[in-house]
Design a protein around this motif. Structure first.
Motif, PDB file in Angstrom:
ATOM      1  N   GLU A  56       0.831  -1.208   0.000  1.00 27.27           N
ATOM      2  CA  GLU A  56       0.000   0.000   0.000  1.00 27.27           C
ATOM      3  C   GLU A  56       0.862   1.253   0.000  1.00 27.27           C
ATOM      4  N   VAL A  57       0.389   2.238  -0.753  1.00 27.12           N
ATOM      5  CA  VAL A  57       1.022   3.551  -0.801  1.00 27.12           C
ATOM      6  C   VAL A  57      -0.061   4.585  -0.523  1.00 27.12           C
ATOM      7  N   ALA A  58       0.218   5.500   0.410  1.00 24.86           N
ATOM      8  CA  ALA A  58      -0.742   6.552   0.750  1.00 24.86           C
ATOM      9  C   ALA A  58      -0.444   7.803  -0.064  1.00 24.86           C
ATOM     10  N   GLU A  72      -5.937   9.177  -0.081  1.00 19.75           N
ATOM     11  CA  GLU A  72      -6.313   7.884  -0.649  1.00 19.75           C
ATOM     12  C   GLU A  72      -5.146   6.924  -0.466  1.00 19.75           C
ATOM     13  N   THR A  73      -5.466   5.639  -0.407  1.00 19.97           N
ATOM     14  CA  THR A  73      -4.438   4.610  -0.353  1.00 19.97           C
ATOM     15  C   THR A  73      -4.540   3.769  -1.618  1.00 19.97           C
ATOM     16  N   ILE A  74      -3.404   3.577  -2.266  1.00 22.94           N
ATOM     17  CA  ILE A  74      -3.333   2.776  -3.487  1.00 22.94           C
ATOM     18  C   ILE A  74      -2.770   1.412  -3.101  1.00 22.94           C
ATOM     19  N   GLY A  75      -3.482   0.356  -3.437  1.00 28.50           N
ATOM     20  CA  GLY A  75      -3.050  -0.987  -3.086  1.00 28.50           C
ATOM     21  C   GLY A  75      -2.827  -1.856  -4.302  1.00 28.50           C
ATOM     22  N   GLU A  76      -2.823  -3.152  -4.050  1.00 29.97           N
ATOM     23  CA  GLU A  76      -2.576  -4.152  -5.084  1.00 29.97           C
ATOM     24  C   GLU A  76      -3.472  -3.918  -6.304  1.00 29.97           C
ATOM     25  N   GLY A  77      -2.853  -3.908  -7.472  1.00 29.67           N
ATOM     26  CA  GLY A  77      -3.590  -3.703  -8.718  1.00 29.67           C
ATOM     27  C   GLY A  77      -3.808  -2.245  -9.065  1.00 29.67           C
ATOM     28  N   GLY A  78      -3.344  -1.323  -8.213  1.00 31.05           N
ATOM     29  CA  GLY A  78      -3.553   0.099  -8.451  1.00 31.05           C
ATOM     30  C   GLY A  78      -2.470   0.733  -9.306  1.00 31.05           C
ATOM     31  N   VAL A  79      -2.728   1.971  -9.683  1.00 29.31           N
ATOM     32  CA  VAL A  79      -1.801   2.768 -10.486  1.00 29.31           C
ATOM     33  C   VAL A  79      -1.384   3.963  -9.654  1.00 29.31           C
TER      34      VAL A  79
END
Length: 158
Positions: A56-58, A72-79
């Protein structure tokens, strides 16, 4: 897993013609971030983007008197990253790893050149990144409403 296999497995690239993926691997390589690693800050040059595989990246942005506010938090499968797509190529948000995160990193300049040389690819990636932009702006709007205490729905005018 090879870079090509990583691209094939990522949902952001699902449905792209197979012949484009090997070309994209020329601008891609795997990366790993540990919790607390700051990837970028709003206003810095945007020279890359990532397809998140795990972790995860915030996303955050600076708010006067409040510091960096998470949106927002970007997780698995995100861009992660769209600011590389639009001049002047400066990050609109900041990003920091929340958990150990693996991703495929792309050099933006190479992908932009590839998109300019192939109109079909350019249209496909533009549509996909515009969807990411809309999602980020919507998340920012919702977060700002939360921060400043606006009601969920305003009464009709008049």
């Amino acid at each position: 897993m090879t870079p090509l296999e990583m691209l094939r497995a990522h949902p952001f690239l699902a449905g792209l013609p197979e012949e484009w993926l090997p070309r994209l691997t020329g601008f891609a390589y795997p990366v790993v971030w540990h919790p607390g690693h700051r990837l970028f800050r709003a206003g810095q040059p945007a020279e890359r983007f990532w397809l998140v595989r795990t972790g995860e990246v915030a996303l955050d942005f600076p708010v006067s008197g409040r510091g960096d506010v998470g949106i927002e938090t970007i997780g698995e499968g995100g861009v992660l990253g769209w600011s590389w797509f639009f001049p002047p190529y400066r990050w609109q948000f900041g990003a920091v790893a929340v958990r150990r995160t693996t991703a495929v990193e792309f050099t933006a300049e190479g992908v932009r050149r590839m998109m300019e040389s192939d109109d079909r690819l350019g249209r496909q990636l533009t549509a996909r990144f515009m969807s990411v932009v809309v999602d980020r702006l919507q998340a920012s709007r919702v977060r700002l409403l939360d921060l400043y205490g606006y009601p969920a729905a305003l009464p009709p005018a008049g």
